[in-house]
Design a protein around this motif. Sequence first.
Motif: not given
Length: 473
Positions: A348-354, A356-363
């Motif tokens: 499984l691989d989450l689509d669009g996860f990167k 979210i990390n870029d826009d909101f941060g790793h937290e």
Amino acid sequence: MKRQWFLLLLILTSAIATPALATEEANDWLVDHPQVRVGVPDDLAPLISISNDQARGFDVDVLTTITAGVPIEFAWTPCGSWSQCLVALKNKEIDVLTSMSYSTERAAYTSFTQRYWTMPWATLSLVTETGASERETDVNQLRGRQIGVTEGYSVIPMLRNIEQTEVVEYRSLTDGIEALQRSVIDVYVDSLPIVVDELQQRPLVNAQLTVLSGAPGEDLFIGVRSDYQPLVVILNEGIENLTALERQRLRRKWYGYELQRGWSDQELLSLGLKAGSVVVLLIAGVAFWNSRLRREVKLRKAAERRIRYVATHDELTGLPNRNLLSDRLEQAILQHQRSNKAFAMMFLDLDGFKIINDDFGHEYGDELLVQAAQRLTGLLRKSDTVCRYGGDEFVVLLPSTNNVNAALAVARKLVVHLARPYKVKSQTLDVSVSIGVAMFPKHGVDEQTLLRSADKAMYAAKAAGKNDVRMAG
């Protein structure tokens, strides 16, 4: 003008007494909200309780410590049973509820702080014969038994998933113990410190208390009403600033239980004084030394278990890691080769996860991964293995799924549920998932070949538009 002077005084005081609050928004919020109502459930001592109009307990000390120097007053507010307190938080009749575990249902009306401690589960039962008492009960030993638990506890779905068991929910631990004494239930499951405190206050004849092993400890958070996000910022800063010494002091004060059976130091001393015999004193000394040695062995074994756990589990989500997956996959291959049966595995691989990390941060990304891991675990059977393979990739081993249609049905169910919105720090986040499915032995007879087949199928799902499932070719 008066408000501006108060705000200036607040900032100056905070700069001297504590680290600066995270944002100016938090400072402004404190001016308008000098008092916060903290819910105090029934039967939650020693975590939190009210005695003689004074709040006391582990959670009370935690809140007091992490807000030291912050101009905020806590109003300790009785809110009834645990389920009633959850309703009170949802209806904004209280502002804060401690010792909360995360669930997507609660996230709809609650903002969660960082985790501030982990609570082990315990079982309480009655024994009719004397003899050596067990110190641990494996979760599989509850099979076929009638289990009592406090209503609203997050451990309930896991207990209901045990085969041939009946789970009965009670309003409080007191009601559960009464049912236990009347033999309505066989065992009661609750938080270890809560049960220990109950037995210290009201001893129960023939009680046997054990740690529930095989069930992960419950990560606990401070729940805050959803429109009080600046308070979450303040509390998180305090949790981050808790020193190791402060954490140790709080645990020792409220969490210093001893499950080991046998003589206490005071009992040994009393025995020596009454006997007045050197021989008895020598025996007592040996017994004392043996008890210390047993405790040392117990601590070492616990440390070894912790080391093994860290080596085989992902630190963020608590899921099995690649090492444990490799071991279980090897066992599945050997077992199914002998029986000449098939099994399934998924990549499984989450689509669009990167994004979210870029826009909101790793937290935010980390919290989303934790929630996704919890959904996966809740959607699959206990015999299945869910592994965090790396980043936003997961691998699922389905050892009892032996045909293509059944494997695809499971994968499509995961696609639907993992795409539901995620609530992270009052933000609603959306991701989807692409899944590749491989079958043993059709798509591989060894670990690496099966993983490559499932991984290739997953990329085919992504290429076809994502949020989809593909079977290996």
